[in-house]
Motif scaffolding. Structure first.
Motif, PDB file in Angstrom:
ATOM      1  N   GLY A 143       0.795  -1.040   0.348  1.00 17.89           N
ATOM      2  CA  GLY A 143      -0.343   0.289   0.146  1.00 17.89           C
ATOM      3  C   GLY A 143       0.708   1.366  -0.140  1.00 17.89           C
ATOM      4  N   PRO A 144       0.732   1.715   1.471  1.00 17.97           N
ATOM      5  CA  PRO A 144       1.735   2.954   1.192  1.00 17.97           C
ATOM      6  C   PRO A 144       3.018   3.746   0.658  1.00 17.97           C
ATOM      7  CG  PRO A 144       0.903   2.461   3.427  1.00 17.97           C
ATOM      8  CD  PRO A 144       0.566   1.127   2.266  1.00 17.97           C
ATOM      9  N   LEU A 145       3.858   2.549   0.400  1.00 15.61           N
ATOM     10  CA  LEU A 145       5.149   2.261  -0.379  1.00 15.61           C
ATOM     11  C   LEU A 145       4.591   2.446  -1.379  1.00 15.61           C
ATOM     12  CD1 LEU A 145       8.078   3.158   0.486  1.00 15.61           C
ATOM     13  CD2 LEU A 145       8.379   0.316   0.502  1.00 15.61           C
ATOM     14  N   LEU A 146       3.666   2.004  -2.090  1.00 19.29           N
ATOM     15  CA  LEU A 146       3.241   1.675  -3.139  1.00 19.29           C
ATOM     16  C   LEU A 146       3.140   3.545  -3.798  1.00 19.29           C
ATOM     17  CD1 LEU A 146       1.599  -1.914  -4.108  1.00 19.29           C
ATOM     18  CD2 LEU A 146       4.217  -1.009  -5.068  1.00 19.29           C
ATOM     19  N   ARG A 147       1.750   3.668  -2.831  1.00 19.27           N
ATOM     20  CA  ARG A 147       1.792   5.084  -3.486  1.00 19.27           C
ATOM     21  C   ARG A 147       2.320   5.862  -3.521  1.00 19.27           C
ATOM     22  NH1 ARG A 147      -3.210   7.356  -5.487  1.00 19.27           N
ATOM     23  NH2 ARG A 147      -2.444   9.392  -4.821  1.00 19.27           N
ATOM     24  N   PHE A 149       5.955   5.327  -4.427  1.00 21.72           N
ATOM     25  CA  PHE A 149       6.729   5.349  -5.533  1.00 21.72           C
ATOM     26  C   PHE A 149       5.178   5.968  -6.448  1.00 21.72           C
ATOM     27  CE2 PHE A 149       7.534   2.604  -8.974  1.00 21.72           C
ATOM     28  CZ  PHE A 149       9.154   3.172  -8.850  1.00 21.72           C
ATOM     29  N   TYR A 150       4.841   5.646  -6.620  1.00 27.92           N
ATOM     30  CA  TYR A 150       3.179   6.251  -8.137  1.00 27.92           C
ATOM     31  C   TYR A 150       3.380   7.797  -7.903  1.00 27.92           C
ATOM     32  CZ  TYR A 150      -0.425   7.076 -10.844  1.00 27.92           C
ATOM     33  OH  TYR A 150      -1.153   7.894 -11.417  1.00 27.92           O
ATOM     34  N   ASP A 151       3.597   8.117  -6.603  1.00 26.94           N
ATOM     35  CA  ASP A 151       3.486   9.620  -6.472  1.00 26.94           C
ATOM     36  C   ASP A 151       4.695  10.224  -7.452  1.00 26.94           C
ATOM     37  OD1 ASP A 151       0.617   9.852  -5.850  1.00 26.94           O
ATOM     38  OD2 ASP A 151       1.197  10.171  -3.992  1.00 26.94           O
ATOM     39  N   SER A 152       5.745   9.730  -6.427  1.00 24.58           N
ATOM     40  CA  SER A 152       7.313  10.138  -7.026  1.00 24.58           C
ATOM     41  C   SER A 152       7.732   9.548  -8.445  1.00 24.58           C
ATOM     42  CB  SER A 152       7.358  10.192  -6.048  1.00 24.58           C
ATOM     43  OG  SER A 152       8.012   8.555  -5.440  1.00 24.58           O
ATOM     44  N   VAL A 153       6.996   8.941  -8.571  1.00 29.66           N
ATOM     45  CA  VAL A 153       8.528   8.653  -9.965  1.00 29.66           C
ATOM     46  C   VAL A 153       7.242   7.877 -11.307  1.00 29.66           C
ATOM     47  CG1 VAL A 153       9.478   6.196 -11.011  1.00 29.66           C
ATOM     48  CG2 VAL A 153       9.631   6.947  -8.426  1.00 29.66           C
ATOM     49  N   VAL A 154       6.122   7.486 -10.827  1.00 25.48           N
ATOM     50  CA  VAL A 154       4.961   7.363 -11.897  1.00 25.48           C
ATOM     51  C   VAL A 154       4.647   8.600 -12.605  1.00 25.48           C
ATOM     52  CG1 VAL A 154       3.484   5.844 -13.145  1.00 25.48           C
ATOM     53  CG2 VAL A 154       4.872   5.141 -11.731  1.00 25.48           C
ATOM     54  N   ALA A 155       3.877   8.861 -11.454  1.00 27.71           N
ATOM     55  CA  ALA A 155       2.772  10.322 -11.772  1.00 27.71           C
ATOM     56  C   ALA A 155       3.971  11.395 -12.558  1.00 27.71           C
ATOM     57  CB  ALA A 155       2.155  10.770  -9.972  1.00 27.71           C
TER      58      ALA A 155
END
Length: 162
Positions: A143-147, A149-155
């Motif tokens: 959860g929070p770690l994936l989120r 990573f998504y916010d900082s790297v993908v988005a």
């Protein structure tokens, strides 16, 4: 100034006293880049060429170098009938290359203002980063770690133009 951390700041500071903005032409400065944007009506490009010459002269007088070899011109022509291309722009005796597409401030622009190349680049970059997100999930990251990573790297890659 080339190659230093201070280069963008110094460029902005040094060029602050040169500005130009009319309904048909303006000089856009960002960090250590400059772009001349001109609307040429009825084939009258005197103001556009004058602005380029004035900026090149101003740079010369103020000991700033324009790398004319790296300078490009992108012409967007909305006229219905095809016309001969405009005469090449010359800066300090070097003719500037006219290109069909150009990457500026992270966005890919082309001479017909179609966003296909820019969109394809964003999709490719987003997919490669989503692959990393999927790999993290397959390793059991939750959860929070994936989120994060998504916010900082993908988005950040998808929502920023470049």
């Amino acid at each position: 100034m080339k190659g230093t951390v201070l280069a963008p700041f110094l460029f902005t500071l040094y060029t602050a006293d040169f500005s130009y903005n009319t309904p048909s032409c303006h000089l856009q400065k960002f960090s250590d880049d400059s772009a001349v944007v001109g609307l040429i009506t009825d084939g009258d490009d005197r103001e556009y060429r004058g602005l380029i010459q004035d900026f090149a002269d101003w740079c010369l007088w103020n000991n700033l170098q324009i790398n004319a070899g790296k300078t490009k011109e992108l012409v967007v022509d909305f006229r219905r009938r095809s016309h001969s291309p405009p005469a090449p722009v010359s800066i300090q005796g070097t003719y500037i290359e006219t290109v069909k597409s150009y990457k500026y401030l992270g966005g890919h622009l082309n001479d017909s203002l179609v966003w296909t190349h820019n969109t394809d680049t964003l999709i490719k970059k987003g997919n490669s980063r989503l692959f990393l997100l999927r790999r993290l999930r397959s390793f059991g990251v939750q959860g929070p770690l994936l989120r994060t990573f998504y916010d900082s790297v993908v988005a950040s890659a998808i929502f920023y133009m470049g």
